[in-house]
Design a protein around this motif. Structure first.
Motif, short mmCIF file in Angstrom:
data_model
loop_
_atom_site.label_atom_id
_atom_site.label_comp_id
_atom_site.label_asym_id
_atom_site.label_seq_id
_atom_site.Cartn_x
_atom_site.Cartn_y
_atom_site.Cartn_z
N UNK A 1 0.74 -1.05 0.06
CA UNK A 1 0.16 0.22 -0.07
C UNK A 1 0.69 1.11 -0.14
N UNK A 2 0.34 2.39 0.24
CA UNK A 2 1.01 3.54 0.35
C UNK A 2 1.90 3.75 1.56
N UNK A 3 2.49 4.59 1.76
CA UNK A 3 3.66 5.05 2.80
C UNK A 3 2.95 5.60 4.02
N UNK A 4 1.43 6.00 3.76
CA UNK A 4 0.69 6.64 4.66
C UNK A 4 0.40 5.85 5.85
N UNK A 5 0.22 6.51 7.15
CA UNK A 5 -0.02 5.78 8.50
C UNK A 5 -1.19 4.85 8.22
N UNK A 6 -1.19 3.70 8.74
CA UNK A 6 -2.37 2.47 8.34
C UNK A 6 -3.42 2.52 9.73
N UNK A 7 -3.04 3.54 10.43
CA UNK A 7 -4.02 3.61 11.73
C UNK A 7 -4.49 5.06 12.01
N UNK A 8 -5.49 5.16 12.53
CA UNK A 8 -5.93 6.59 12.95
C UNK A 8 -5.24 7.03 14.04
N UNK A 9 -5.37 8.24 14.41
CA UNK A 9 -5.09 9.02 15.63
C UNK A 9 -5.88 8.52 16.56
N UNK A 10 -5.61 8.83 17.85
CA UNK A 10 -6.51 8.65 19.12
C UNK A 10 -7.53 9.45 18.94
N UNK A 11 -7.41 10.51 18.68
CA UNK A 11 -8.40 11.56 18.76
C UNK A 11 -9.72 11.27 17.51
N UNK A 12 -9.07 10.54 16.47
CA UNK A 12 -10.03 10.12 15.33
C UNK A 12 -10.79 8.94 15.95
N UNK A 13 -9.96 8.25 16.37
CA UNK A 13 -10.76 7.10 17.13
C UNK A 13 -11.85 7.42 17.95
N UNK A 14 -11.61 8.27 18.71
CA UNK A 14 -12.62 8.76 19.75
C UNK A 14 -13.69 9.18 19.22
N UNK A 15 -13.49 10.29 18.00
CA UNK A 15 -14.68 10.68 17.20
C UNK A 15 -15.40 9.48 16.50
N UNK A 16 -14.77 8.63 16.06
CA UNK A 16 -15.61 7.70 15.26
C UNK A 16 -16.62 6.78 15.97
N UNK A 17 -15.74 6.62 17.50
CA UNK A 17 -16.79 5.74 18.40
C UNK A 17 -17.99 6.42 18.90
N UNK A 18 -17.84 7.85 19.08
CA UNK A 18 -18.99 8.45 19.57
C UNK A 18 -20.25 8.69 18.32
N UNK A 19 -19.53 8.59 17.02
CA UNK A 19 -20.46 8.69 15.92
C UNK A 19 -21.05 7.13 15.25
N UNK A 20 -20.36 6.25 15.88
CA UNK A 20 -20.77 5.03 15.41
C UNK A 20 -21.89 4.40 16.56
N UNK A 21 -21.95 4.85 17.68
CA UNK A 21 -23.06 4.22 18.58
C UNK A 21 -24.19 5.19 18.74
N UNK A 22 -25.17 5.01 19.53
CA UNK A 22 -26.20 5.68 19.77
C UNK A 22 -26.75 5.46 21.41
N UNK A 23 -25.98 5.04 21.92
CA UNK A 23 -26.20 4.59 23.43
C UNK A 23 -24.90 4.50 24.24
N UNK A 24 -25.02 4.98 25.53
CA UNK A 24 -23.73 4.79 26.23
C UNK A 24 -24.11 4.93 27.83
N UNK A 25 -23.33 5.04 28.61
CA UNK A 25 -23.69 4.90 30.17
C UNK A 25 -23.33 6.13 30.73
N UNK A 26 -24.45 7.06 31.33
CA UNK A 26 -24.25 8.18 31.81
C UNK A 26 -24.11 7.93 33.50
N UNK A 27 -23.11 8.70 34.07
CA UNK A 27 -22.99 8.67 35.49
C UNK A 27 -23.24 10.06 36.15
N UNK A 28 -24.03 10.21 37.04
CA UNK A 28 -23.95 11.69 37.71
C UNK A 28 -23.97 11.33 39.15
N UNK A 29 -23.70 12.59 39.97
CA UNK A 29 -23.50 12.25 41.38
C UNK A 29 -24.99 12.06 42.30
N UNK A 30 -25.12 11.20 42.90
CA UNK A 30 -26.53 10.92 43.83
C UNK A 30 -26.59 11.91 44.61
#
Length: 309
Positions: free
Chosen positions: A3-32
């Motif tokens: 393949x090309x010489x470009x990096x074959x993995x994403x940056x951590x920031x890209x990974x975080x953004x994609x995770x947020x965009x790929x899901x529709x549910x998560x766990x919310x934590x608040x102080x009782x």
């Protein structure tokens, strides 16, 4: 794979953004809080959300305890995992592994009625756009998605109850103050949340659950993943599952033979491998086309090695 010489993995920031965009549910934590306003333990529940302009907007059922907690203290945390549908979830659980996830901290701020209505309209637009896109996908894409569980992997289907359901919700904006990336082994890495807000989610991300499940539910495509391990990585895998994907390639869990030291009996174990694309896949169409081309290439190469080509 060449393949090309470009990096074959994403940056951590890209990974975080994609995770947020790929899901529709998560766990919310608040102080009782109690009736006297004193603060106690952490209250956690699963909630649905959508990302708009880089910010998570969270739907909390009207009678949920979060609505009381945030009146006293707006601070909270929100955890979202990379999609792990169907067989992948069962495999990860059997291995005592977790899908990679994003852990956010910040303030949970309720929206005014006007802003809440605006976000609800945005959800409708997203749902209609995704449903339209699915109907217009090519034969190649439909072939990959045909094995996926449509309801459990469809963001638009899972967000529909927020708009059409009988339950009432309070909508919050989650104002980020910190962001943490958590890998499958529980290792953490802090990420500059400004970097997360600046980068754009991949067009693949909203469909990643459907793609992963469609591939993992197909025995033929799972055999294709074992061929990829052999042809591109020189790894003999007895079985394989798609773990995650992005525009630069995908991660595979392969079941490989592990030679035990000394007199111990050797056995198979699951290991993670990275398979890069020759060219970046910017959307679902290009991802599926490259996947099918790689399958055809791998079959030809294996046939050639075995003298059948």
């Amino acid at each position: 794979m060449k393949g090309s010489n470009k990096a074959t993995v994403l940056t951590i920031a890209d990974k975080c953004k994609n995770i947020l965009a790929s899901n529709w549910q998560g766990h919310l934590n608040t102080i009782k809080t109690d009736a006297h306003g004193s603060k106690g333990n952490i209250y956690t529940s699963k909630v649905k959300y959508i990302v708009k302009k880089g910010k998570p907007f969270i739907w909390v059922p009207e009678h949920d305890l979060h609505n009381v907690n945030t009146i006293i203290d707006e601070r909270g945390s929100f955890s979202v995992a990379s999609p792990f549908p169907g067989p992948l979830g069962k495999l990860l659980k059997s291995l005592n592994k977790f899908p990679v996830r994003v852990a956010l901290t910040g303030d949970v701020v309720p929206l005014t009625d006007k802003k809440a209505q605006s976000v609800a309209e945005f959800v409708k637009e997203v749902m209609l756009a995704e449903e339209k896109a699915v109907k217009e996908f090519s034969y190649t894409v439909s072939g990959v998605l045909s094995f996926s569980d449509h309801f459990s992997t469809s963001r638009s289907k899972n967000l529909k109850e927020l708009i059409d359901g009988s339950e009432k919700y309070v909508i919050y904006k989650f104002n980020l103050s910190s962001c943490m990336f958590v890998d499958g082994n529980g290792g953490t890495r802090e990420v500059d949340f400004e970097d997360v807000e600046k980068c754009k989610a991949s067009l693949l991300a909203p469909y990643s659950a459907k793609l992963i499940d469609g591939i993992n539910q197909s025995e033929a495509r799972r055999r294709g993943l074992t061929l990829f391990c052999f042809i591109y990585l020189n790894v003999n895998a007895r079985d394989a599952y798609m773990l995650s994907l992005d525009r630069k390639g995908f991660d595979v869990l392969g079941k490989v033979f592990s030679k035990a030291p000394g007199d111990e009996e050797s056995e198979y174990e699951w290991k993670q491998f990275r398979i890069p694309f020759k060219e970046e896949a910017w959307d679902v169409e290009s991802f599926c086309l490259q996947l099918v081309e790689m399958e055809e290439e791998a079959i030809k190469m294996v046939s050639s090695y075995s003298g059948l080509g």
